[in-house]
Write an enzyme that holds these catalytic residues in place. Structure first.
Site, PDB file in Angstrom:
ATOM      1  N   GLN A 162     -11.581  -0.945   3.565  1.00 41.01           N
ATOM      2  CA  GLN A 162     -10.235  -0.574   3.693  1.00 41.01           C
ATOM      3  C   GLN A 162      -9.372  -0.819   2.251  1.00 41.01           C
ATOM      4  OE1 GLN A 162      -7.645  -0.560   7.202  1.00 41.01           O
ATOM      5  NE2 GLN A 162      -6.599  -2.301   6.354  1.00 41.01           N
ATOM      6  N   GLU A 204      -0.926   2.028   0.673  1.00 36.92           N
ATOM      7  CA  GLU A 204      -0.647   0.716  -0.234  1.00 36.92           C
ATOM      8  C   GLU A 204      -0.738   1.068  -1.724  1.00 36.92           C
ATOM      9  OE1 GLU A 204      -2.958  -2.391   1.239  1.00 36.92           O
ATOM     10  OE2 GLU A 204      -2.033  -2.389   3.291  1.00 36.92           O
ATOM     11  N   ASP A 241     -11.207  -6.198   1.405  1.00 37.04           N
ATOM     12  CA  ASP A 241     -10.770  -6.283   2.777  1.00 37.04           C
ATOM     13  C   ASP A 241     -11.543  -5.215   3.680  1.00 37.04           C
ATOM     14  OD1 ASP A 241      -9.675  -6.410   5.261  1.00 37.04           O
ATOM     15  OD2 ASP A 241      -7.633  -5.782   4.779  1.00 37.04           O
ATOM     16  N   GLU A 284     -11.900 -10.405   3.101  1.00 37.73           N
ATOM     17  CA  GLU A 284     -11.258 -10.489   4.259  1.00 37.73           C
ATOM     18  C   GLU A 284     -11.624  -9.861   5.441  1.00 37.73           C
ATOM     19  OE1 GLU A 284      -6.869  -8.930   5.373  1.00 37.73           O
ATOM     20  OE2 GLU A 284      -7.125  -9.444   3.390  1.00 37.73           O
ATOM     21  N   ASP A 311      -7.941 -12.356   9.342  1.00 35.59           N
ATOM     22  CA  ASP A 311      -6.609 -12.005   9.526  1.00 35.59           C
ATOM     23  C   ASP A 311      -6.666 -11.577  10.832  1.00 35.59           C
ATOM     24  OD1 ASP A 311      -4.711 -10.364   9.386  1.00 35.59           O
ATOM     25  OD2 ASP A 311      -5.367  -8.573   8.403  1.00 35.59           O
ATOM     26  N   LYS A 336       0.809 -13.046   7.826  1.00 36.31           N
ATOM     27  CA  LYS A 336       1.543 -11.802   7.966  1.00 36.31           C
ATOM     28  C   LYS A 336       2.833 -12.362   8.961  1.00 36.31           C
ATOM     29  CE  LYS A 336      -2.041  -8.375   7.286  1.00 36.31           C
ATOM     30  NZ  LYS A 336      -2.952  -7.396   7.985  1.00 36.31           N
ATOM     31  N   ARG A 365       2.392  -5.531   5.072  1.00 36.52           N
ATOM     32  CA  ARG A 365       1.536  -4.565   5.758  1.00 36.52           C
ATOM     33  C   ARG A 365       1.603  -3.211   5.165  1.00 36.52           C
ATOM     34  NH1 ARG A 365       0.728  -6.849  10.923  1.00 36.52           N
ATOM     35  NH2 ARG A 365      -0.896  -5.400  10.885  1.00 36.52           N
ATOM     36  N   SER A 366       0.730  -2.336   5.796  1.00 36.10           N
ATOM     37  CA  SER A 366       0.783  -1.200   5.359  1.00 36.10           C
ATOM     38  C   SER A 366       1.940  -0.262   5.454  1.00 36.10           C
ATOM     39  CB  SER A 366      -0.319  -0.338   6.029  1.00 36.10           C
ATOM     40  OG  SER A 366      -0.383  -0.120   7.289  1.00 36.10           O
ATOM     41  N   LYS A 387      -0.799 -10.834  -1.332  1.00 39.17           N
ATOM     42  CA  LYS A 387      -1.491  -9.648  -1.028  1.00 39.17           C
ATOM     43  C   LYS A 387      -0.574  -8.529  -0.931  1.00 39.17           C
ATOM     44  CE  LYS A 387      -4.038  -7.821   2.356  1.00 39.17           C
ATOM     45  NZ  LYS A 387      -4.942  -7.453   2.954  1.00 39.17           N
TER      46      LYS A 387
END
Length: 426
Positions: A162, A204, A241, A284, A311, A336, A365-366, A387
């Site tokens: 991702q 992102e 990630d 991640e 995560d 998060k 977050r996206s 991040k």
């Protein structure tokens, strides 16, 4: 004591055009705080619940019910409370919800209230937000910039993984780290364009080209680092990630871009081979959120070579983090806020990780908003890592811009984490 006088929630839209919740908090004396809640694309099964309306509006993704809860039940419960006592405010919200996963009110109703109270209180106390929340020496974080997207963030059009990130660990300070990252980002764009690959961006801000393998993005990024005049591994390192829960099913990790089906052990070997070739310092979600045995084995196999960040397996939840620490599954935690739902619980997660000698990385977050709360939180908690996407798209760069403002404000009182970022297991 500065009492909460007004609480008001509204529906806004996030960076993907989906509804999000924004909250205004007004204190006695007119002090004001505003905050908005982000939303994830690849969400962990064990995250706090995000409440959506499920009706015809926005294809069921409306948040009017969450807003109504803020303007009725939450409002009544918070009026008159001391805004400067963040734990008391958050405990009141947790008690009002009454569930382990924020399933009654919804994390997207609770979190923006918690954040907005913190912001209003910092204004009342006449200190920056990062100072209001701080409990340690100020540390400006290494930015982990997601400059090439795959997986769910690129609609599965390219690599299985991702996120492919750069980390300017060798920069002398945070503004220079951002500059280095921007220069590599623009160089990567030129490389992709020259090869006839797409330079459109994902959720992102990273590029999302169609590639033939999961290593191809690493080759492109390494080339970009060198072409921009930097040394891979010395000046700028790499991070991944994979978000492996997204391609895991029935005990098998399926890498469709390469036509491979791997076991947990084979997936660990796959990463080990990558780490041997590329200057990767962090991975991640290398394995699925419920593959605990796989995580334990992976940590034992490569945990001394690379940071292994959990995560989806931990979802910022101290119960799950405690299990990970006890079983030695991973050696770092992604943080998060909307996975757990309040500022206080988020701080507790970071504290637990730190006390165990683990590192933490604060994350966006996206589906983001232009709220820069996590920038202040990162500095206040001294995690040394953040991040928050590519240096592209307003909702991403606002976090970087806020961190540069904080660098300017703190001057010599702040240190850039760089290669000394808070990672104690290496």
């Amino acid at each position: 004591m500065v009492q909460i006088e007004k609480v008001f929630g509204r529906e806004i839209i996030d960076s993907r055009g989906n509804p999000a919740v924004e909250v205004d908090i007004t204190l006695v004396g007119g002090y004001f705080g505003r905050a908005a809640c982000p939303s994830g694309a690849s969400t962990g099964t064990h995250e706090a619940i995000e409440k959506r309306d499920g009706d015809f509006r926005f294809f069921g993704k409306g948040v009017k019910k969450a807003v109504e809860a803020i303007n009725t039940d939450i409002r009544k419960s918070l009026l008159g409370m001391d805004s400067t006592d963040q734990p008391a405010v958050d405990n009141q919200l947790i008690s009002l919800d009454g569930t382990d996963n924020k399933g009654h009110l919804g994390a997207n109703a609770i979190l923006p209230v918690s954040m907005a109270v913190a912001r209003a209180a910092s204004q009342a106390l006449q200190v920056p937000l990062y100072e209001h929340l701080a409990d340690r020496t100020y540390l400006l974080p290494v930015p982990y910039m997601n400059i090439l997207n795959g997986g769910a963030h690129a609609n599965w059009q390219g690599a299985d993984f991702q996120e492919y990130m750069i980390a300017p660990v060798g920069a002398p300070d945070f503004p220079e780290a951002v500059r280095w990252g921007c220069e590599v980002y623009h160089t990567l764009k030129a490389i992709l364009k020259k090869r006839g690959l797409s330079t459109g961006v994902g959720d992102e801000g990273g590029f999302a080209p169609k590639v033939s393998s999961n290593r191809a993005p690493l080759d492109f990024i390494t080339e970009a680092i060198e072409m921009a005049g930097y040394k891979p591994g010395k000046d700028i390192s790499l991070a991944l990630d994979p978000a492996s829960s997204e391609f895991y099913s029935d005990g098998v990790y399926e890498l469709k871009s390469e036509g491979k089906k791997l076991s947990s052990e084979e997936m660990t070997g796959y990463y080990e081979d990558m780490v041997a070739v590329y200057p990767i310092i962090s991975i991640e979600d290398g394995l699925s959120e419920d593959d605990w045995n796989g995580w334990i084995a992976m940590t034992k196999a490569i945990g001394k070579k690379v940071q292994l960040v959990g995560d989806d397996i931990f979802v910022t939840n101290t119960k799950r983090i405690s299990r990970g620490i006890s079983e030695k599954a991973a050696n770092a935690v992604l943080i998060k806020l909307n996975q757990i739902g309040t500022v206080t619980e988020t701080i507790s997660a970071v504290t637990m990780a730190r006390n165990a000698g683990w590192s933490s990385m604060i994350s966006h977050r996206s589906g983001e908003t232009v709220d820069s709360f996590i920038a202040d939180l990162t500095v206040s908690l001294g995690t040394g890592q953040i991040k928050t996407g590519a240096p592209c798209r307003g909702e991403r760069v606002e976090k970087y811009n806020q961190l540069m403002r904080i660098h300017e404000e703190l001057g010599s009182r702040a240190t850039y984490a760089g290669k000394k970022r808070e990672i104690r297991h290496l």
